[in-house]
Design a protein around this motif. Structure first.
Motif, mmCIF file in Angstrom:
data_model
loop_
_atom_site.group_PDB
_atom_site.id
_atom_site.type_symbol
_atom_site.label_atom_id
_atom_site.label_comp_id
_atom_site.label_asym_id
_atom_site.label_seq_id
_atom_site.Cartn_x
_atom_site.Cartn_y
_atom_site.Cartn_z
ATOM 1 N N PRO A 107 45.815 48.334 42.847
ATOM 2 C CA PRO A 107 45.844 47.031 43.500
ATOM 3 C C PRO A 107 46.255 47.232 44.964
ATOM 4 O O PRO A 107 47.295 47.839 45.236
ATOM 5 N N GLN A 138 38.925 44.230 35.273
ATOM 6 C CA GLN A 138 37.847 44.278 34.285
ATOM 7 C C GLN A 138 36.528 44.693 34.919
ATOM 8 O O GLN A 138 35.761 45.476 34.342
ATOM 9 N N ALA A 139 36.228 44.182 36.120
ATOM 10 C CA ALA A 139 34.992 44.575 36.817
ATOM 11 C C ALA A 139 35.043 46.058 37.184
ATOM 12 O O ALA A 139 34.037 46.769 37.070
ATOM 13 N N HIS A 145 47.191 46.006 38.118
ATOM 14 C CA HIS A 145 46.636 47.010 37.218
ATOM 15 C C HIS A 145 46.372 48.308 37.983
ATOM 16 O O HIS A 145 45.777 48.280 39.054
ATOM 17 N N PRO A 173 32.593 47.147 42.549
ATOM 18 C CA PRO A 173 32.872 45.708 42.604
ATOM 19 C C PRO A 173 33.877 45.292 43.681
ATOM 20 O O PRO A 173 33.869 44.141 44.126
ATOM 21 N N ALA A 174 34.730 46.218 44.134
ATOM 22 C CA ALA A 174 35.698 45.899 45.183
ATOM 23 C C ALA A 174 35.136 46.143 46.578
ATOM 24 O O ALA A 174 35.811 45.902 47.572
ATOM 25 N N ASP A 201 50.541 40.958 37.059
ATOM 26 C CA ASP A 201 49.113 40.769 37.321
ATOM 27 C C ASP A 201 48.461 42.010 37.934
ATOM 28 O O ASP A 201 47.272 41.988 38.234
ATOM 29 N N HIS A 256 41.110 48.212 44.041
ATOM 30 C CA HIS A 256 40.278 47.303 43.254
ATOM 31 C C HIS A 256 40.911 45.921 43.317
ATOM 32 O O HIS A 256 42.110 45.780 43.549
ATOM 33 N N ASP A 257 40.116 44.892 43.118
ATOM 34 C CA ASP A 257 40.646 43.533 43.114
ATOM 35 C C ASP A 257 40.301 42.790 41.832
ATOM 36 O O ASP A 257 40.570 41.603 41.705
ATOM 37 N N ASP A 258 39.713 43.497 40.869
ATOM 38 C CA ASP A 258 39.363 42.899 39.579
ATOM 39 C C ASP A 258 39.328 44.031 38.559
ATOM 40 O O ASP A 258 38.382 44.811 38.514
#
Length: 136
Positions: free
Chosen positions: A58, A16-17, A40, A125-126, A38, A12-14
């Motif tokens: 990540p 929260q998304a 998660h 989202p990723a 940074d 994933h790269d976000d």
């Protein structure tokens, strides 16, 4: 031999998304959310399957990855060709309706495939490809 699937990993790269998608769109529960700076690591899974999880990671956290490899991973994630997972449901049409109402990034609507399965596809989202198969 008694072996089962425990965890699968997707990048994933976000954070929260990713949480919003897997929790709110797919209906999975968030089981763990570990932060380190940074970065998660988020563990999600179906509420009725406590022994099976997806760990959203990540992609650049591996200390052995080079800058060139990080760039390639980022490019592949942006195209949606880096990672994916197959999920199953007894009613792919009903699942698709719910996902579409949740503003999912639809790749293909439910389709009877020539190899004998009915499925649909979307991206998280990723950019990870998620195929959902109808399994009765």
């Amino acid at each position: 031999m008694d072996i089962s699937i425990y965890q699968a990993y997707l990048p994933h790269d976000d954070a929260q998304a990713a949480i919003a998608f897997y929790r709110d769109t797919l209906g999975f529960e968030v089981r763990k959310h570990v932060e380190y700076g940074d970065l998660h690591w988020i563990t999600v899974g179906p509420p009725d399957q406590p022994g099976t999880s997806i760990v959203l990671t990540p992609p650049a956290a591996d200390p052995g990855i080079t800058d060139d490899e990080r760039r390639v991973v980022a490019e592949m994630m942006a195209k949606g060709t880096y990672a994916g997972i197959n999920l199953a449901t007894p009613d792919v049409d009903a699942a698709f309706e719910r996902l579409q109402a949740g503003d999912a990034d639809v790749v293909s609507e439910p389709t009877d495939q020539p190899w004998g399965v009915r499925d649909c596809a979307l991206r998280d989202p990723a950019g990870n490809m998620i195929r959902i198969f109808e399994v009765k």
